[in-house]
Design an enzyme around this catalytic site. Sequence first.
Site, PDB file in Angstrom:
ATOM      1  N   TYR A 116       4.807  -8.349   1.518  1.00 46.62           N
ATOM      2  CA  TYR A 116       3.504  -7.715   1.245  1.00 46.62           C
ATOM      3  C   TYR A 116       2.381  -8.340   2.088  1.00 46.62           C
ATOM      4  O   TYR A 116       1.565  -7.621   2.676  1.00 46.62           O
ATOM      5  CB  TYR A 116       3.197  -7.864  -0.252  1.00 46.62           C
ATOM      6  CG  TYR A 116       1.936  -7.194  -0.725  1.00 46.62           C
ATOM      7  CD1 TYR A 116       1.917  -5.834  -1.048  1.00 46.62           C
ATOM      8  CD2 TYR A 116       0.760  -7.924  -0.879  1.00 46.62           C
ATOM      9  CE1 TYR A 116       0.755  -5.231  -1.501  1.00 46.62           C
ATOM     10  CE2 TYR A 116      -0.402  -7.319  -1.333  1.00 46.62           C
ATOM     11  CZ  TYR A 116      -0.397  -5.976  -1.641  1.00 46.62           C
ATOM     12  OH  TYR A 116      -1.553  -5.366  -2.088  1.00 46.62           O
ATOM     13  N   LYS A 134       0.195  -6.387   4.877  1.00 49.34           N
ATOM     14  CA  LYS A 134      -1.252  -6.172   4.753  1.00 49.34           C
ATOM     15  C   LYS A 134      -2.015  -6.789   5.923  1.00 49.34           C
ATOM     16  O   LYS A 134      -3.023  -6.246   6.370  1.00 49.34           O
ATOM     17  CB  LYS A 134      -1.751  -6.724   3.415  1.00 49.34           C
ATOM     18  CG  LYS A 134      -1.254  -5.922   2.209  1.00 49.34           C
ATOM     19  CD  LYS A 134      -1.743  -4.472   2.244  1.00 49.34           C
ATOM     20  CE  LYS A 134      -1.404  -3.721   0.970  1.00 49.34           C
ATOM     21  NZ  LYS A 134      -1.919  -2.341   0.956  1.00 49.34           N
TER      22      LYS A 134
HETATM   23  N1  LIG Z   1      -4.340  -3.916  -7.633  1.00 45.14           N
HETATM   24  C1  LIG Z   1      -4.604  -4.933  -6.824  1.00 45.14           C
HETATM   25  O1  LIG Z   1      -4.914  -6.062  -7.279  1.00 45.14           O
HETATM   26  C2  LIG Z   1      -4.580  -4.756  -5.327  1.00 45.14           C
HETATM   27  C3  LIG Z   1      -5.070  -5.799  -4.545  1.00 45.14           C
HETATM   28  C4  LIG Z   1      -5.074  -5.663  -3.160  1.00 45.14           C
HETATM   29  C5  LIG Z   1      -4.615  -4.484  -2.585  1.00 45.14           C
HETATM   30  N2  LIG Z   1      -4.145  -3.495  -3.374  1.00 45.14           N
HETATM   31  C6  LIG Z   1      -3.671  -2.276  -2.707  1.00 45.14           C
HETATM   32  O2  LIG Z   1      -4.341  -1.163  -3.236  1.00 45.14           O
HETATM   33  C7  LIG Z   1      -3.516   0.000  -3.096  1.00 45.14           C
HETATM   34  C8  LIG Z   1      -3.413   0.705  -4.434  1.00 45.14           C
HETATM   35  O3  LIG Z   1      -2.821  -0.172  -5.376  1.00 45.14           O
HETATM   36  P1  LIG Z   1      -3.046   0.000  -6.942  1.00 45.14           P
HETATM   37  O4  LIG Z   1      -3.139  -1.362  -7.510  1.00 45.14           O
HETATM   38  O5  LIG Z   1      -4.115   0.992  -7.184  1.00 45.14           O
HETATM   39  O6  LIG Z   1      -1.612   0.568  -7.351  1.00 45.14           O
HETATM   40  P2  LIG Z   1      -1.191   1.781  -8.299  1.00 45.14           P
HETATM   41  O7  LIG Z   1       0.283   1.618  -8.502  1.00 45.14           O
HETATM   42  O8  LIG Z   1      -2.062   1.873  -9.498  1.00 45.14           O
HETATM   43  O9  LIG Z   1      -1.435   3.066  -7.392  1.00 45.14           O
HETATM   44  C9  LIG Z   1      -0.670   3.260  -6.237  1.00 45.14           C
HETATM   45  C10 LIG Z   1      -0.448   4.748  -6.019  1.00 45.14           C
HETATM   46  O10 LIG Z   1       0.271   4.877  -4.789  1.00 45.14           O
HETATM   47  C11 LIG Z   1       1.321   5.818  -5.008  1.00 45.14           C
HETATM   48  N3  LIG Z   1       2.413   5.527  -4.082  1.00 45.14           N
HETATM   49  C12 LIG Z   1       3.259   4.459  -4.095  1.00 45.14           C
HETATM   50  N4  LIG Z   1       4.157   4.583  -3.112  1.00 45.14           N
HETATM   51  C13 LIG Z   1       3.877   5.759  -2.475  1.00 45.14           C
HETATM   52  C14 LIG Z   1       4.470   6.437  -1.389  1.00 45.14           C
HETATM   53  N5  LIG Z   1       5.560   5.974  -0.781  1.00 45.14           N
HETATM   54  N6  LIG Z   1       3.896   7.589  -0.970  1.00 45.14           N
HETATM   55  C15 LIG Z   1       2.812   8.086  -1.600  1.00 45.14           C
HETATM   56  N7  LIG Z   1       2.243   7.521  -2.659  1.00 45.14           N
HETATM   57  C16 LIG Z   1       2.763   6.354  -3.085  1.00 45.14           C
HETATM   58  C17 LIG Z   1       1.745   5.631  -6.451  1.00 45.14           C
HETATM   59  O11 LIG Z   1       2.426   6.784  -6.945  1.00 45.14           O
HETATM   60  C18 LIG Z   1       0.396   5.405  -7.123  1.00 45.14           C
HETATM   61  O12 LIG Z   1      -0.195   6.628  -7.516  1.00 45.14           O
HETATM   62  C19 LIG Z   1      -2.176  -0.498  -2.568  1.00 45.14           C
HETATM   63  O13 LIG Z   1      -2.134  -0.326  -1.164  1.00 45.14           O
HETATM   64  C20 LIG Z   1      -2.198  -1.981  -2.907  1.00 45.14           C
HETATM   65  O14 LIG Z   1      -1.394  -2.743  -2.051  1.00 45.14           O
HETATM   66  C21 LIG Z   1      -4.105  -3.586  -4.731  1.00 45.14           C
END
Ligand SMILES: NC(=O)c1ccc[n+]([C@@H]2O[C@H](COP(=O)([O-])OP(=O)(O)OC[C@H]3O[C@@H](n4cnc5c(N)ncnc54)[C@H](O)[C@@H]3O)[C@@H](O)[C@H]2O)c1
Length: 260
Positions: A151, A155
Amino acid sequence: MKLDFSGQVAVVTGGASGIGEACAQVLAAAGARVVVADRNLAAAQAVAAATGGIAVALDVGDDASVDAAVAAVEAQCGVPQVLVNSAGVLQRTLPPEELTLREWDFVARIDLRGTYLCCARFGAAMARAGGGAIVNIASVAGMGSGPLHSYGPAKAGVINLTECLAAEWGSKGVRVNAVSPGFTHTPALEKGITTRTLAADDMAGNSALGRLIQPREIAHAVAFLASTQASAITGINLPVDAGCLVATPWASYGGLRQAG
Ligand SMILES: NC(=O)c1ccc[n+]([C@@H]2O[C@H](COP(=O)([O-])OP(=O)(O)OC[C@H]3O[C@@H](n4cnc5c(N)ncnc54)[C@H](O)[C@@H]3O)[C@@H](O)[C@H]2O)c1
């Protein structure tokens, strides 16, 4: 000044949940016609219904699915002006001895390759059309080390990719920026907390503000970068981390001072 996306189409990958869902809500509230593109079509349809947008099935890990989604968006709405790449998966905090290459590949394929593929396909159409704004959701995990051996590098790749594409398409009027969230209280993070792979107190306690971030707080930064108010900003990575990056080095000095 209020953000105004009237007359603009905004595609949000991963828009069915968490940060992507918040981006869809904020962009729709500012007047955009939002395309909620997600692997989970039923959830995408629910968000689209709530935001007055449309839902499109998309798996960013599948080339044919990305091409089909690009075609579906163009057929229904034309070339989008805004693309937010939020589709992504988190990773278990495993040492290399336990992290299988299958899991490593899965995470890198979705988080880095998938982001690149969506940028390449939608961005190329934006460049041909004369402009647009892309915001990639990276992570503070891509800005330093952690126990996330797929990851984190994925990123970090998204941050570099953002810089490469910003330079590539600047002359075509396409701006490309990244937002790097810290620990954000989404369904994905909540799953980590309930399965005890992540501890809410540790995540909150190691940030200057002493709390988790709400998805809307990420979405507001995304909307700003996608808006005309950021018209001279391209190629940057904006951390929205509740002060996680500035607090982490204090661990070597016994940690942050306690309040009071
Ligand atoms: N939550 C955190 O603390 C955090 C921190 C840093 C970065 N992020 C990044 O933010 C983004 C969203 O994360 P989140 O926490 O909202 O997660 P989440 O699981 O709540 O939402 C992610 C969404 O992406 C969709 N998804 C997953 N794989 C997919 C694919 N192959 N094709 C299309 N859609 C797909 C899922 O169905 C879901 O609706 C991600 O890129 C994650 O790495 C999250």
